[in-house]
Design an enzyme around this catalytic site. Structure first.
Site, PDB file in Angstrom:
ATOM      1  N   ASN A 142       5.946   8.389   3.191  1.00  0.00           N
ATOM      2  CA  ASN A 142       5.925   9.072   1.900  1.00  0.00           C
ATOM      3  C   ASN A 142       6.569  10.449   2.002  1.00  0.00           C
ATOM      4  O   ASN A 142       6.192  11.260   2.850  1.00  0.00           O
ATOM      5  CB  ASN A 142       4.477   9.224   1.412  1.00  0.00           C
ATOM      6  CG  ASN A 142       3.934   7.950   0.799  1.00  0.00           C
ATOM      7  OD1 ASN A 142       4.118   7.688  -0.380  1.00  0.00           O
ATOM      8  ND2 ASN A 142       3.279   7.137   1.613  1.00  0.00           N
ATOM      9  N   HIS A 152       0.835  -1.203   0.000  1.00  0.00           N
ATOM     10  CA  HIS A 152       0.000   0.000   0.000  1.00  0.00           C
ATOM     11  C   HIS A 152       0.869   1.251   0.000  1.00  0.00           C
ATOM     12  O   HIS A 152       1.917   1.316   0.657  1.00  0.00           O
ATOM     13  CB  HIS A 152      -0.918   0.010   1.225  1.00  0.00           C
ATOM     14  CG  HIS A 152      -2.143   0.841   1.025  1.00  0.00           C
ATOM     15  ND1 HIS A 152      -2.114   2.223   1.052  1.00  0.00           N
ATOM     16  CD2 HIS A 152      -3.431   0.501   0.767  1.00  0.00           C
ATOM     17  CE1 HIS A 152      -3.338   2.692   0.830  1.00  0.00           C
ATOM     18  NE2 HIS A 152      -4.150   1.670   0.650  1.00  0.00           N
ATOM     19  N   HIS A 153       0.413   2.256  -0.754  1.00  0.00           N
ATOM     20  CA  HIS A 153       1.157   3.520  -0.864  1.00  0.00           C
ATOM     21  C   HIS A 153       1.198   4.259   0.474  1.00  0.00           C
ATOM     22  O   HIS A 153       2.039   5.141   0.677  1.00  0.00           O
ATOM     23  CB  HIS A 153       0.504   4.407  -1.927  1.00  0.00           C
ATOM     24  CG  HIS A 153       1.483   5.221  -2.718  1.00  0.00           C
ATOM     25  ND1 HIS A 153       2.595   5.814  -2.148  1.00  0.00           N
ATOM     26  CD2 HIS A 153       1.533   5.552  -4.034  1.00  0.00           C
ATOM     27  CE1 HIS A 153       3.263   6.475  -3.073  1.00  0.00           C
ATOM     28  NE2 HIS A 153       2.643   6.328  -4.230  1.00  0.00           N
ATOM     29  N   ALA A 154       0.320   3.930   1.409  1.00  0.00           N
ATOM     30  CA  ALA A 154       0.397   4.537   2.741  1.00  0.00           C
ATOM     31  C   ALA A 154       1.666   4.131   3.466  1.00  0.00           C
ATOM     32  O   ALA A 154       2.077   4.779   4.436  1.00  0.00           O
ATOM     33  CB  ALA A 154      -0.828   4.133   3.572  1.00  0.00           C
TER      34      ALA A 154
END
Length: 520
Positions: free
Chosen positions: A339, A138-140
């Site tokens: 991120n 997941h990009h989280a």
């Protein structure tokens, strides 16, 4: 417990039934010369030995009730590696197109938020003693740069393996916090945000004032900052001041994208196309024409999109607009598994028929966009994601999806990303990594994502599309690679498998072919 940043949590809030927040990679390996080599067991063992180095793999979400604040990461007390590492295959002898079709189906599903947000599929059945690993994260949890770091920690730098650093602190699963505890944390977080938000807004106003030479904005912002001096200002300080900008501010480029067949409401279904090109050829083109590697990649994308759209009678009069992710990592981050990425927009000159002039325009557009981007540093812009109340933001995202606002108000036509990768060969339990194809995500209104990952002497291309909006994404990728050949010919660069070409003046035709590319 560790709280997600506002930007990390944004990738959770953006998820809908058709829009997913995970990013993936499709790695292809050659088996070692061992008749009893079992890819699934080897890959699971590879991860098992390195779990203490791979923090994102053993943490899961702990939500704040009512969405009062961003979620937290906790060490999953029910972590089960067998749940995350899975085994599948294509019909042997499997082709790259079959592999891409399977990967497209596997990434068309959301991740289970009750578990650590990742999966890894070992895919057998490929020809030539190869197997693949599709890893979905997941990009989280990670961005492109930290994703490359995660991959290198999973792998070895030599076929016989390397000693794994010992675990210094024993991993201890955490007790899932109760609702009252999470409510208390959420209330405390909300109490801190108003003053920090005011300080951040003042700082941003001052930077905009400097960039635009507006003394009123600078004076007003400094008044606010002076009012927050003292202990409160020390606590709320968001970083050091930037030096004055000595140059004149650049003109703001137009970012109103025209409509294309892939700019519409997306569905949950994905198509993937993968191919490789020579990194050395791209570097020779960039040196011959005085641009950057990223300029060459984007110009090839512009030319391929022009061909694909023109073939369908859908080429807009105006140029397309590309959104380009930009890493804002400084190397001084205390948390590498988060991120640190922002986005700039650039004109993609699909209205220009000549490949060399198209490349020049890409170079100028990217230079202008980077100059504008630097006027207000992106690491500050990402801080604004901390302040919208998560419950309100999530509800707004759901409403936006229901109304299809992304299809009407999208700031760009597509995302193009170029991620630098390892230049030395890597191995997984003795199997050599041959290709590392990126498999990114698409969002509402943008049914196409083009991501390029360098590895060794190659560029590995991964194009992801909405299956309903752009079903022949493999044809588009072939058009892009043909355009890369055209740029090489125009620059006088010999492509492997072709005769050397003399440098050409800017022209209005483009060469075809398909030289200098390899399949996974």
């Amino acid at each position: 417990m560790k709280q997600l940043s506002g930007l990390d949590a944004t990738f959770l809030h953006l998820e809908t039934s058709a829009q997913f927040g995970h990013v993936s990679s499709l790695s292809i390996y050659t088996r070692p010369d061992s008749p009893d080599y079992r890819p699934y067991d080897a890959w699971k063992g590879q991860l098992q030995r390195r779990l203490h180095l791979l923090e994102p793999l053993r943490r899961r979400l702990a939500e704040v009730p009512l969405g009062l604040d961003h979620p937290y990461w906790i060490a999953d007390p029910a972590f089960d590696l067998d749940f995350h590492v899975r085994h599948t295959a294509v019909p042997p002898p499997g082709t790259d197109d079959q592999l891409a079709a399977l990967a497209g189906r596997l990434v068309s599903r959301p991740l289970d938020r009750r578990k650590p947000l990742w999966l890894s599929y070992v895919i057998e059945g490929l020809a030539d003693r190869r197997f693949a690993v599709l890893t979905i994260v997941h990009h989280a949890t990670i961005d492109g740069a930290s994703g490359v770091e995660l991959m290198t920690l999973m792998l070895d730098d030599r076929p016989e393996g390397a000693p794994v650093p010992p675990e210094t602190d024993a991993w201890t699963p955490e007790r899932p916090p109760g609702d009252l505890e999470m409510l208390a944390r959420g209330a405390l977080g909300l109490a801190r945000k108003p003053a920090r938000g005011l300080l951040l807004a003042a700082w941003s106003a001052r930077e905009v004032g400097r960039a635009t030479r507006n003394p009123v904005l600078v004076r007003a912002a400094n008044d606010v900052r002076r009012s927050l001096r003292g202990p409160l200002g020390t606590v709320l300080n968001l970083g050091r001041q930037r030096p004055e900008e000595p140059d004149q501010p650049p003109a703001v480029p137009s970012v109103r994208p025209p409509r294309t067949p892939f700019n519409g409401p997306i569905t949950p279904h994905r198509k993937l196309a993968i191919r490789s090109t020579s990194l050395d050829v791209v570097k020779q083109v960039k040196s011959a024409l005085g641009v950057t590697v990223n300029d060459v990649v984007m110009a090839a994308c512009a030319g391929g999109l022009r061909t694909w759209l023109d073939r369908r009678g859908a080429l807009p009069t105006d140029p397309l607009v590309a959104l380009v992710p930009v890493s804002v990592r400084t190397g001084e981050e205390t948390d590498r598994w988060t991120n640190r990425v922002s986005m700039l927009s650039a004109v993609l000159p699909t209205d220009e028929p000549d490949p060399v002039r198209r490349l020049r325009r890409v170079h100028e557009s990217m230079a202008s966009s980077k100059e504008l981007f630097s006027a207000l540093p992106a690491d500050r812009l990402t801080d604004f994601a901390e302040f919208p109340p998560p419950a309100v933001f999530a509800r707004a995202m759901r409403l936006s999806a229901r109304l299809r606002l992304g299809s009407r108000l999208s700031p760009g036509n597509l995302v193009i990303s170029n991620v630098p990768g390892p230049r030395a060969p890597l191995y997984a339990a003795g199997a050599r990594l041959e290709h590392y194809f990126p498999v990114s995500t698409i969002v509402e209104g943008q049914g196409l994502n083009i991501t390029v990952q360098s590895y060794l002497d190659r560029l590995d291309w991964g194009l992801v599309s909405c299956a309903e909006l752009l079903p022949d994404v493999d044809v588009l990728l072939a058009d892009i690679l043909d355009e890369m050949d055209a740029l090489a010919a125009a620059a006088g660069v010999a492509v492997p498998g072709s005769e050397p070409a003399a440098p050409a003046e800017p022209r209005r035709s483009r060469s075809g072919g398909g030289r200098g590319r390899t399949r996974g």
